[in-house]
Motif scaffolding. Structure first.
Motif, PDB file in Angstrom:
ATOM      1  N   ASP A  28      24.820  46.100 -63.965  1.00  0.00           N
ATOM      2  CA  ASP A  28      23.541  46.749 -63.620  1.00  0.00           C
ATOM      3  C   ASP A  28      23.545  48.250 -63.894  1.00  0.00           C
ATOM      4  O   ASP A  28      23.044  49.056 -63.096  1.00  0.00           O
ATOM      5  CB  ASP A  28      23.200  46.514 -62.138  1.00  0.00           C
ATOM      6  CG  ASP A  28      23.240  45.049 -61.752  1.00  0.00           C
ATOM      7  OD1 ASP A  28      22.732  44.234 -62.536  1.00  0.00           O
ATOM      8  OD2 ASP A  28      23.791  44.721 -60.692  1.00  0.00           O
ATOM      9  N   GLY A  29      24.151  48.659 -65.012  1.00  0.00           N
ATOM     10  CA  GLY A  29      24.183  50.070 -65.355  1.00  0.00           C
ATOM     11  C   GLY A  29      25.240  50.868 -64.626  1.00  0.00           C
ATOM     12  O   GLY A  29      25.227  52.098 -64.670  1.00  0.00           O
ATOM     13  N   VAL A  30      26.169  50.189 -63.934  1.00  0.00           N
ATOM     14  CA  VAL A  30      27.251  50.844 -63.208  1.00  0.00           C
ATOM     15  C   VAL A  30      28.574  50.427 -63.842  1.00  0.00           C
ATOM     16  O   VAL A  30      28.805  49.243 -64.113  1.00  0.00           O
ATOM     17  CB  VAL A  30      27.227  50.467 -61.712  1.00  0.00           C
ATOM     18  CG1 VAL A  30      28.389  51.120 -60.969  1.00  0.00           C
ATOM     19  CG2 VAL A  30      25.897  50.871 -61.088  1.00  0.00           C
ATOM     20  N   THR A  90      25.564  46.898 -56.207  1.00  0.00           N
ATOM     21  CA  THR A  90      24.701  47.398 -57.280  1.00  0.00           C
ATOM     22  C   THR A  90      23.367  46.670 -57.169  1.00  0.00           C
ATOM     23  O   THR A  90      23.097  46.001 -56.171  1.00  0.00           O
ATOM     24  CB  THR A  90      25.348  47.161 -58.653  1.00  0.00           C
ATOM     25  OG1 THR A  90      25.409  45.740 -58.911  1.00  0.00           O
ATOM     26  CG2 THR A  90      26.756  47.745 -58.714  1.00  0.00           C
ATOM     27  N   ALA A  91      22.546  46.772 -58.197  1.00  0.00           N
ATOM     28  CA  ALA A  91      21.209  46.171 -58.117  1.00  0.00           C
ATOM     29  C   ALA A  91      21.261  44.665 -57.899  1.00  0.00           C
ATOM     30  O   ALA A  91      20.409  44.106 -57.188  1.00  0.00           O
ATOM     31  CB  ALA A  91      20.417  46.495 -59.384  1.00  0.00           C
ATOM     32  N   SER A  92      22.251  43.977 -58.469  1.00  0.00           N
ATOM     33  CA  SER A  92      22.296  42.523 -58.323  1.00  0.00           C
ATOM     34  C   SER A  92      23.714  41.982 -58.174  1.00  0.00           C
ATOM     35  O   SER A  92      23.928  40.780 -58.302  1.00  0.00           O
ATOM     36  CB  SER A  92      21.623  41.842 -59.524  1.00  0.00           C
ATOM     37  OG  SER A  92      22.287  42.171 -60.732  1.00  0.00           O
ATOM     38  N   HIS A  93      24.704  42.835 -57.941  1.00  0.00           N
ATOM     39  CA  HIS A  93      26.081  42.385 -57.788  1.00  0.00           C
ATOM     40  C   HIS A  93      26.703  42.990 -56.529  1.00  0.00           C
ATOM     41  O   HIS A  93      26.272  44.044 -56.056  1.00  0.00           O
ATOM     42  CB  HIS A  93      26.926  42.760 -59.010  1.00  0.00           C
ATOM     43  CG  HIS A  93      26.574  41.993 -60.242  1.00  0.00           C
ATOM     44  ND1 HIS A  93      25.506  42.339 -61.061  1.00  0.00           N
ATOM     45  CD2 HIS A  93      27.134  40.890 -60.805  1.00  0.00           C
ATOM     46  CE1 HIS A  93      25.428  41.490 -62.064  1.00  0.00           C
ATOM     47  NE2 HIS A  93      26.406  40.598 -61.941  1.00  0.00           N
ATOM     48  N   VAL A  94      27.740  42.294 -56.029  1.00  0.00           N
ATOM     49  CA  VAL A  94      28.435  42.724 -54.819  1.00  0.00           C
ATOM     50  C   VAL A  94      29.938  42.587 -55.028  1.00  0.00           C
ATOM     51  O   VAL A  94      30.417  41.559 -55.515  1.00  0.00           O
ATOM     52  CB  VAL A  94      28.013  41.887 -53.593  1.00  0.00           C
ATOM     53  CG1 VAL A  94      28.699  42.409 -52.327  1.00  0.00           C
ATOM     54  CG2 VAL A  94      26.508  41.890 -53.413  1.00  0.00           C
ATOM     55  N   LEU A  95      30.672  43.634 -54.656  1.00  0.00           N
ATOM     56  CA  LEU A  95      32.136  43.640 -54.734  1.00  0.00           C
ATOM     57  C   LEU A  95      32.678  44.087 -53.393  1.00  0.00           C
ATOM     58  O   LEU A  95      32.126  44.995 -52.756  1.00  0.00           O
ATOM     59  CB  LEU A  95      32.603  44.574 -55.848  1.00  0.00           C
ATOM     60  CG  LEU A  95      34.115  44.755 -56.074  1.00  0.00           C
ATOM     61  CD1 LEU A  95      34.404  44.968 -57.566  1.00  0.00           C
ATOM     62  CD2 LEU A  95      34.684  45.931 -55.276  1.00  0.00           C
ATOM     63  N   THR A 146      27.922  59.706 -67.640  1.00  0.00           N
ATOM     64  CA  THR A 146      28.501  59.303 -66.359  1.00  0.00           C
ATOM     65  C   THR A 146      27.892  60.132 -65.229  1.00  0.00           C
ATOM     66  O   THR A 146      27.839  61.357 -65.301  1.00  0.00           O
ATOM     67  CB  THR A 146      30.024  59.485 -66.376  1.00  0.00           C
ATOM     68  OG1 THR A 146      30.568  58.652 -67.393  1.00  0.00           O
ATOM     69  CG2 THR A 146      30.625  59.108 -65.027  1.00  0.00           C
ATOM     70  N   GLY A 147      27.446  59.440 -64.204  1.00  0.00           N
ATOM     71  CA  GLY A 147      26.824  60.128 -63.077  1.00  0.00           C
ATOM     72  C   GLY A 147      27.767  60.196 -61.891  1.00  0.00           C
ATOM     73  O   GLY A 147      28.973  60.423 -62.050  1.00  0.00           O
ATOM     74  N   SER A 185      31.329  54.294 -61.361  1.00  0.00           N
ATOM     75  CA  SER A 185      30.496  55.400 -61.851  1.00  0.00           C
ATOM     76  C   SER A 185      29.077  54.927 -62.086  1.00  0.00           C
ATOM     77  O   SER A 185      28.841  53.904 -62.739  1.00  0.00           O
ATOM     78  CB  SER A 185      31.061  55.971 -63.157  1.00  0.00           C
ATOM     79  OG  SER A 185      32.366  56.465 -62.958  1.00  0.00           O
ATOM     80  N   ALA A 186      28.121  55.691 -61.553  1.00  0.00           N
ATOM     81  CA  ALA A 186      26.707  55.426 -61.813  1.00  0.00           C
ATOM     82  C   ALA A 186      26.323  55.994 -63.168  1.00  0.00           C
ATOM     83  O   ALA A 186      27.060  56.790 -63.774  1.00  0.00           O
ATOM     84  CB  ALA A 186      25.853  56.047 -60.708  1.00  0.00           C
ATOM     85  N   THR A 187      25.162  55.580 -63.662  1.00  0.00           N
ATOM     86  CA  THR A 187      24.646  56.083 -64.929  1.00  0.00           C
ATOM     87  C   THR A 187      23.810  57.321 -64.668  1.00  0.00           C
ATOM     88  O   THR A 187      22.839  57.280 -63.903  1.00  0.00           O
ATOM     89  CB  THR A 187      23.798  55.013 -65.636  1.00  0.00           C
ATOM     90  OG1 THR A 187      24.604  53.866 -65.862  1.00  0.00           O
ATOM     91  CG2 THR A 187      23.267  55.541 -66.963  1.00  0.00           C
TER      92      THR A 187
END
Length: 816
Positions: free
Chosen positions: A659-661, A568-573, A697-698, A689-691
């Motif tokens: 981050d909105g996800v 995501t914008a600032s996280h990693v999984l 839900t996107g 799910s994205a925003t």
């Protein structure tokens, strides 16, 4: 002598464009996705030769004529390399022979490598039959012989394991055996090792394994041949070292220095070498060969001068030059004739030829001619890190070396100062190149090499080589290795020993390398400061991240297993960590840790879907490199990867927001842990799910591990509205027991991806589930055809396959 210099200067106007044409033509050729036809290449070659003759006849070598010379030579080189590649491709393994039992007769062409699973050795094919009918195979193949039971035995003294080991193979032996082969096909990931290029560069066009087990009489030894005597001798020396030093760690170091066999060095030692920047010393590199040539030449000159008749017949310096070159060549051949050794021998041969002819060329011409010679013999060396490191290092030393009058000084203090300066120049100049090639550079490399280079070249290597004649010297060499090991381990344990940065694009990296070279040259301060400025963009580079509310997935190519990187914008999984390939290596070491380092990512969470080895095999390596990552899994509390206080159990209903996800665990339920079930049934199912517009839900992705039809039905019954997704990680790698019709109808993915190995023994993906995806017009992609797959939530219908983006003509194309 002056006449030779004037001649070189006079011809430089046409020689330089011609010499530059060789690397230009090579560079253009090795980045091609495919090869031109033989007729086109033949026309290009003939036209190039005619134009070359015309340009030479014109007698003008400046302006347009220099450009014409450059392009003509580049075209000739391009055509001849492509022609060689076409001839090599014509010998490839027929797809109809893959996976078939072939009766093979061949010769072991190099000393076998001992692995935890058995033996691996190259074989030169003499004859092959399929069902009694002669068939054509590639002339050189790579074969594995695996022992029944030895793979899992941890005790080499165990009688049962010893009985199940493959027989002792010796280089030069002729054998008959039944083998199964496949085309060279490896994992292809961003910033990863190119296995297919490695096979191509070694002239191996198929790999496989011996059918049956050692206990059932598989394989017939037909006797020792006279072929490959050097490999036979190398193997004898390797066995003598092992018999003398046993299982001591130093034995691997000494074996590598004497015979060039680096496989005996333990992985922990390689980690220390990389952290301290001395890995080049453990290979038979140009440094070793050059040192050997110098030492041999010095001894030869001393002996030659003892005879007045010899000196009158042939000058001692020339005799020393030839003796050094000859003995260095013999050393390079005995140590395996590796690419670094070959490069050094060609360069030494060219310099020796110039000196014997009385010519003194400017160093750029000598340097460029040596590089051209290497590329004309082995054009694919241009794709190897060692080529760039060695030639850039030599070029930098030429350009910024100690002045001639200082070099001639015999004072110890002056020599020590010159050595310190040269090492500092090399370290600083090569740091941008090392970062570009590996994404990591040693900050203690200067300190480590100041001791390691003279210690290895002047103490360890001479003792190790002399041990071939008198074995007790190997004990002294082992002691010297132990002393060096203490120094290196102490440096490697420093917290700031290495610097890891995101690997910059090639263009920025090239600019940074130029900046590093400018920084160390004897130039005005303003230009050197400009060199430092050129390095900054690559040093500060960061790979683009998804926008807020969006995410991206990278399905790593790990073979038969799962490993999905979510950003995501600032996280990693990281969802799963791929398979364990053997006791020695796994997907974490080979693929995931290098990938995370190249992208300069810090994991926030590792999700391990279930305990199967093809999902958790690389987890230990990943967690060791990412100690701050949280762990979420379905592993039992007493599992080795799930220490108390480290992990959290996956349970349906768990949610978090980055981050909105949105992230949500859909399976397993808490009650599922209390039931007796296969590990597959406990796979953690993760919905991402994205925003979308208005906060709705996107785009959605669904990662489902190895769930099977029963778990799919339960998900449809309990959470059908949450299953709809744009992208689906195909359950259980596409097995017959998963991807049920009711599940696919509930998910309705537009794209589905199968993480599976090429020609895997399970037959994944199976025909039945594959047909169900196609019936629903779902785009189905898999690892063998795609390599690593990139997918972004902003563009849910687009996928980026590494095998398409990085396509090269040596890459294998898997059959449909």
């Amino acid at each position: 002598m002056q006449q030779g210099t004037r001649q070189a200067s006079g011809h430089a106007s046409w020689l330089v464009p011609a010499l530059l044409g060789v690397p230009l033509g090579t560079a253009i050729q090795v980045v091609q996705a495919g090869l031109l036809s033989a007729s086109v290449l033949g026309t290009m070659l003939v036209a190039g030769v005619v134009l070359f003759w015309c340009v030479c006849r014109a007698g003008r070598h400046q302006g347009p004529y220099a450009v014409a010379m450059l392009l003509v030579v580049a075209a000739i080189v391009f055509a001849q390399i492509s022609g060689r590649a076409l001839l090599f491709q014509a010998q490839a393994l027929s797809p109809a022979l893959e996976g078939r039992d072939l009766q093979l007769t061949g010769i072991v062409s190099a000393m076998p490598q001992v692995t935890d699973a058995g033996l691996r050795f190259p074989m030169r094919v003499e004859q092959a039959r399929l069902d009694g009918v002669l068939v054509r195979l590639p002339p050189r193949i790579l074969v594995g012989w695996y022992g029944d039971g030895w793979r899992h035995s941890g005790d080499d003294d165990d009688d049962a394991a010893a009985a199940a080991r493959p027989p002792a193979l010796v280089a030069g032996e002729r054998w008959q055996m039944v083998v199964r082969l496949k085309a060279p096909h490896g994992n292809l990931n961003p910033f990863g090792f190119d296995y297919e290029l490695w096979m191509w560069a070694n002239d191996w066009q198929a790999s496989g394994y011996v059918r049956g087990t050692p206990t059932d009489g598989t394989g017939v030894r037909m006797g020792q041949t006279w072929r490959h005597p050097v490999e036979w001798a190398r193997q004898q020396v390797r066995e003598r070292i092992a018999a003398r030093l046993g299982r001591e760690r130093q034995a691997g170091w000494i074996t590598a220095l004497v015979t060039g066999d680096q496989n005996a060095i333990e992985q922990a030692d390689w980690d220390v070498f990389r952290a301290t920047g001395v890995a080049h010393l453990m290979a038979i590199s140009g440094l070793h060969v050059t040192m050997f040539a110098w030492l041999a030449g010095t001894v030869a000159a001393a002996l030659w001068r003892r005879s007045a008749r010899c000196c009158l017949a042939f000058p001692a310096p020339h005799a020393a030059l030839l003796a050094g070159l000859l003995l260095a060549t013999l050393y390079a051949v005995f140590s395996g004739w590796g690419v670094p050794s070959r490069r050094t021998i060609w360069m030494l041969a060219w310099v020796s030829l110039l000196r014997l002819s009385g010519r003194r060329w400017p160093w750029p011409l000598v340097w460029l001619t040596a590089a051209d010679l290497v590329l004309l013999i082995d054009p694919w060396a241009l794709t190897q890190a060692g080529f760039w490191l060695s030639f850039v290092a030599v070029g930098v030393l030429f350009a910024s070396g100690v002045p001639q009058e200082q070099s001639a000084s015999t004072g110890l203090r002056v020599r020590a100062g010159a050595m310190l300066r040269e090492q500092a120049v090399i370290t600083l100049a090569l740091s941008p190149l090392v970062l570009l090639l590996f994404g990591q550079v040693s900050l203690v490399g200067l300190l480590a090499n100041l001791l390691a280079i003279p210690w290895v070249t002047l103490v360890v290597t001479p003792l190790a080589m002399a041990g071939v004649g008198w074995a007790p010297l190997w004990d002294l060499a082992g002691w010297a290795v132990g002393v060096l090991s203490i120094w290196l381990q102490g440096l490697a344990q420093l917290r700031w020993a290495t610097l890891s940065l995101a690997m910059a694009p090639t263009g920025l990296g090239a600019v940074a390398v130029l900046g590093g070279v400018l920084l160390v040259l004897r130039l005005p301060p303003a230009l050197r400061l400009a060199g430092a400025a050129l390095m900054l963009p690559a040093l500060l580079w960061q790979h683009p991240r998804p926008a807020h509310g969006q995410f991206e997935l990278l399905f790593a190519d790990v073979g038969q297993g799962n490993a999905v990187l979510v950003r995501t914008a600032s996280h990693v999984l990281l969802y799963d960590a791929g398979p364990k390939y053997s006791r020695e290596t796994d997907a974490g070491q080979r693929v995931l840790v290098p990938l995370l380092r190249a992208l300069d990512l810090q994991l926030d969470m590792l999700v391990l879907s279930h305990r199967d080895t093809d999902h958790v095999g690389g987890a230990e390596a990943v967690l060791a490199q990412q100690p701050g990552a949280a762990l979420r899994s379905s592993l039992a509390p007493d599992h080795v990867l799930n220490p108390p206080g480290r992990g959290r159990r996956c349970e349906a209903g768990q949610q978090w927001h980055w981050d909105g996800v949105d992230f949500e665990i859909l399976h397993p339920r808490a009650v599922d842990y209390d039931r007796v079930a296969k590990p597959n049934a406990l796979s953690c199912v993760l919905r991402i799910s994205a925003t979308g517009a208005g906060g709705r839900t996107g785009t959605t992705a669904l990662l489902v591990g190895d769930i099977e039809a029963a778990q799919e039905a339960r998900l449809v019954a309990d959470a059908a509205p949450q299953l709809a997704a744009d992208l689906l990680l195909v359950p259980h790698h596409g097995s017959k027991t998963s991807s049920s019709a009711v599940f696919l109808d509930a998910v309705r993915p537009r794209i589905a991806f199968v993480q599976s190995g090429y020609r895997n023994r399970f037959g994944h993906p199976a025909p039945e589930p594959t047909a169900r995806y196609r019936q629903r017009n779902i785009v189905l992609a898999d690892s063998p055809h795609c390599g690593a797959m990139h997918w972004r939530s902003e563009f849910p219908l687009l996928v980026r396959c590494e095998r398409m983006v990085q396509r090269r003509y040596w890459h294998h194309i898997a059959p449909p």
